[in-house]
Design an enzyme around this catalytic site. Structure first.
Site, PDB file in Angstrom:
ATOM      1  N   ASP A   1       0.869  -1.176   0.000  1.00 47.50           N
ATOM      2  CA  ASP A   1       0.000   0.000   0.000  1.00 47.50           C
ATOM      3  C   ASP A   1       0.906   1.227   0.000  1.00 47.50           C
ATOM      4  OD1 ASP A   1      -2.140   1.713  -0.030  1.00 47.50           O
ATOM      5  OD2 ASP A   1      -3.178   0.829   1.679  1.00 47.50           O
TER       6      ASP A   1
HETATM    7  C1  NOJ Z   1      -4.051   3.976   0.193  1.00 46.23           C
HETATM    8  C2  NOJ Z   1      -5.206   3.036   0.344  1.00 46.23           C
HETATM    9  O1  NOJ Z   1      -5.117   2.345   1.569  1.00 46.23           O
HETATM   10  C3  NOJ Z   1      -5.303   2.023  -0.784  1.00 46.23           C
HETATM   11  O2  NOJ Z   1      -6.485   1.288  -0.620  1.00 46.23           O
HETATM   12  C4  NOJ Z   1      -5.259   2.713  -2.104  1.00 46.23           C
HETATM   13  O3  NOJ Z   1      -5.411   1.784  -3.141  1.00 46.23           O
HETATM   14  C5  NOJ Z   1      -3.941   3.470  -2.217  1.00 46.23           C
HETATM   15  N1  NOJ Z   1      -3.879   4.460  -1.152  1.00 46.23           N
HETATM   16  C6  NOJ Z   1      -3.752   4.151  -3.560  1.00 46.23           C
HETATM   17  O4  NOJ Z   1      -4.572   5.238  -3.675  1.00 46.23           O
END
Ligand code: NOJ
Length: 758
Positions: free
Chosen positions: A292
């Site tokens: 993530d």
């Molecule tokens: C953080 C989020 O937790 C995740 O779900 C997301 O896909 C990413 N950012 C990218 O935006």
């Protein structure tokens, strides 16, 4: 209640069912091409494939560490970037793809990722709402529509579906998932992956790779506090958290995203047991794993990695193949490899996986295959897509209460008053997570109702919901003091036949980083509701929210309550069609609604404990002294304008041998006046087991449509799959013993058969 004792005569031993599964037969042509390409790649180019940058404008996390836009462009040219996220639109994507393909030494195309969470431009209901439909075909279609619009806009890959099981309404991200149940969650995960990826061949340029997130345990963050740690025992990990991921992998899922949290002290992006041993080795996952946002870097503040280099080592060795906007793999992995501090096999495995997915998507055959401006114009926002999201929106609505026959509304002769800031909002109904969609593009409830009432509809806003217009990047400030508008609403209430009040949460107080400790109606809304009720109790409360709310007073006093979530672009049309009975509501809650926040985590598949009921009328039993322990609305609950009767609940066999199937059946009859749909739900309890089992677990369901007076017999086969569970070693076992088999229209009101497997 009908109880039949069934003696199962065959002696069954514990059966351990293997999990081993080769996810997909690898395509040998592709593997050969990867061999040839990798033989040409330098260390820099290999690690470059493992690096993902955010696009140059949108930020969905803390400010990027990957450098300025110019530096990022330069790094693409050097072959130091394998993927970009949030770049979108054919023109923009082509611009970056051209650099990768035409200006780098090896011309390896980028894979373009994006958060396609509940639609791209034409928005479906939020995922939690979709889950309330229990309609797997509609959910798959919704993901297909989302995939088609995103793909037409140049995107190859979505960061979805989110399949985090969660029992915590405080956690803002429950809006992104399928609720609290691993069985329903698995079915929905599979439907969504199929909707995004199609048949996994990617022959169509309108399908994209999916990413199961967040691996793992994010839905169990302590206290529902965003970005917090998760402490998860093996029973919960294997039986609640992992099943949807496993189901998605078995469907051919191409990527997985790690989570922000630690699990029992190990950051998810460094969790060798989960990533390498379980996902890749045991389950045979052949796609790649992305971190993530900056979660490899965040292993340092977690107190796990002492510096960027050790974070890089832990993540790559655990099996995190791509670094999302963390700036850790480039440059540190390159240096570490040159110094011989990271074994090349880790990097090679990661690069092979990433290249494999790029080949599968056809990006090597034609890096511009997703980039067609004509197609972009035709697909995005098409009439067919609007019809599909409207269909999904209607199916997502849950009728929680309907007394005094207030609903459906009469198509003429009723004076309708509409109240509440959310009633006219064209923004909040779009839901959280909709970066590609334009603000204020939802059909509001006001607009939807006008299709039925014309100008006879009286709308009064009442007290404002928030003190300023919320955005994705700010905290929502609810109005707790300014009562202007209340008096006007009260006056109007006097002469209305029916009052529709649209109350709830603004969608920007749901989603990532939107944990709440208070899940009542925020701001002045409950007071507003009570004031209007004093004047005219003929109220239909339409809820707009992204999480279960504790609406005790409303539930007790307001005659009709409609759970309308955040339903996306066609929101108001869906609500109006349900209120006027052109669609008979059929949704069922995918998450328990608590009476108060103190009950959280509250969920239907709880344990019996040693003292479940108050048999002896004493104090020392499992209860709260200050509130009931039952939910306000149980999992699986939802009403219809018609009524259903369950009868003739039967089991076909009195004995059960290994490998045989039990068949249970029940007859469902529509006993009301309207045609309608019911979700027939089957639950099982394994009454005694080597690991104590929950009081009930959902094991099957069927959505049945019946005309008035029509009946249907619904049958469910019960196999070892439905009777088994994961033990604390993560093995799926089926044990002999007695089982309760239950059927009904929600997790609380059930008919029961007991079966003894001796
Ligand atoms: C953080 C989020 O937790 C995740 O779900 C997301 O896909 C990413 N950012 C990218 O935006």
């Amino acid at each position: 209640m009908r109880i039949t004792k069934i003696l199962i005569t065959t002696l069954m031993s514990i059966i351990t069912v293997s999990n081993a599964n080769a996810q997909q037969k690898l395509n040998s042509e592709i593997e050969k091409k990867i061999d040839v390409l990798m033989a040409k790649m330098t260390i820099e180019e290999k690690v470059g494939q493992m690096n993902q940058y955010n696009g140059f404008w949108d930020v969905t996390g803390p400010a990027p560490v990957g450098g300025t836009a110019e530096q990022k462009y330069e790094n693409i040219k050097k072959g130091l970037v394998g993927s970009m996220l949030t770049v979108r639109g054919v023109k923009e994507v082509k611009a970056v793809q051209k650099i990768a393909v035409e200006q780098t030494r090896l011309g390896i195309p980028l894979i373009i990722g994006f958060d396609v969470i509940h639609g791209y431009k034409t928005l479906s209901p939020i995922p939690l709402a979709e889950a309330a439909s229990w309609d797997l075909a509609a959910i798959e279609k919704s993901a297909e529509v989302a995939a088609s619009e995103a793909a037409a806009s140049g995107i190859n890959w979505t960061f979805g579906p989110m399949m985090d099981i969660s029992r915590d309404a405080r956690w803002g991200r429950v809006m992104e998932g399928a609720g609290e149940d691993p069985y329903l969650g698995s079915k929905i995960a599979v439907a969504r992956v199929k909707g995004f990826q199609g048949d996994n061949s990617f022959k169509s340029p309108l399908r994209i790779a999916a990413s199961a997130k967040h691996f793992a345990g994010y839905g169990f963050v302590v206290a529902g506090l965003e970005y917090n740690a998760s402490e998860i025992g093996s029973n919960t990990l294997y039986n609640q958290v992992l099943p949807p991921f496993k189901a998605a992998v078995d469907t051919g899922l191409r990527t997985v995203m790690t989570s922000f949290n630690t699990i029992n002290g190990i950051p998810a992006s460094a969790d060798k047991y989960l990533l390498k041993e379980t996902l890749k080795n045991k389950w045979g996952f052949s796609g790649f794993v992305i971190s993530d946002w900056a979660s490899i870097r965040e292993m340092i503040p977690w107190g796990y990695s002492k510096d960027e280099k050790s974070a890089a080592i832990s993540a790559v060795e655990a099996g995190t193949d791509m670094d999302m906007e963390g700036g850790i793999y480039v440059p540190h992995l390159i240096e570490l490899m040159k110094q011989g501090k990271v074994d090349q096999k880790y990097v090679d495995d990661a690069v092979r996986r990433i290249l494999r997915v790029k080949y599968e998507l056809g990006l090597f055959d034609n890096p511009y295959r997703f980039l067609d401006e004509k197609r972009e114009k035709e697909v995005i926002g098409s009439k067919a897509n609007h019809e599909a999201v409207l269909d999904m929106a209607k199916k997502s609505i849950v009728l929680l209460k309907n007394e005094k026959q207030l609903l459906p509304l009469k198509k003429s002769g009723q004076k309708i008053l509409l109240l509440g800031t959310l009633a006219s909002s064209k923004n909040s109904p779009l839901g959280s997570w909709r970066i590609a969609s334009d603000n204020n593009t939802a059909v509001s409830v006001l607009e939807g109702l006008k299709n039925y009432t014309g100008n006879t509809l009286n709308f009064v806003e009442g007290p404002k919901l928030t003190t300023e217009e919320p955005t994705f990047l700010t905290e929502v400030k609810y109005n707790t003091t300014d009562k202007s508008g209340l008096e006007e609403a009260k006056q109007a209430a006097k002469s209305a036949d029916v009052i529709i009040m649209v109350l709830g949460e603004h969608s920007f107080s749901t989603g990532e980083a939107r944990s709440r400790t208070d899940i009542n109606l925020p701001g002045l809304q409950e007071e507003f509701l009570k004031e209007i009720y004093k004047i005219n109790p003929n109220i239909v409360l339409v809820l707009n929210n992204g999480r279960p709310l504790s609406i005790n007073w409303a539930s007790e006093n307001i005659p009709a309550i409609v759970e309308a979530w955040h339903l996306g672009t066609e929101s108001g049309n869906a609500v109006a069609q349900v209120l006027y009975g052109d669609y008979n509501p059929s949704g069922k809650l995918p998450m328990t609604f608590p009476r108060n926040v103190g009950q959280i985590p509250i969920y239907y598949n709880n344990y019996s404990t040693g003292r479940y009921t108050d048999k002896d009328n004493n104090v020392f039993w499992s209860h709260y002294s200050d509130a009931e322990k039952t939910p306000l609305y149980p999992f699986g609950f939802g009403l219809s304008y018609t009524t259903f009767d369950y009868s003739d609940f039967k089991i076909n066999k009195k004995s059960f041998a290994k490998g045989e199937n039990i068949q249970v059946s029940v007859t469902l009859k529509n006993t009301g006046k309207y045609e309608g749909k019911e979700v027939v739900q089957l639950y099982i309890q394994d009454e005694f087991a080597s690991v104590a089992r929950p009081v009930k677990e959902l094991k099957a369901f069927e959505l049945v449509n019946l005309k008035p007076d029509e009946s249907k017999t619904v049958s469910f086969p019960i196999t070892e799959k439905e009777l088994g569970f994961y033990n604390n070693q993560g093995d799926f076992v089926v044990e002999p013993g007695s089982f309760k088999i239950m059927v009904g229209g929600n997790s609380q009101d059930l008919k029961i058969i007991e079966a003894e497997l001796l």
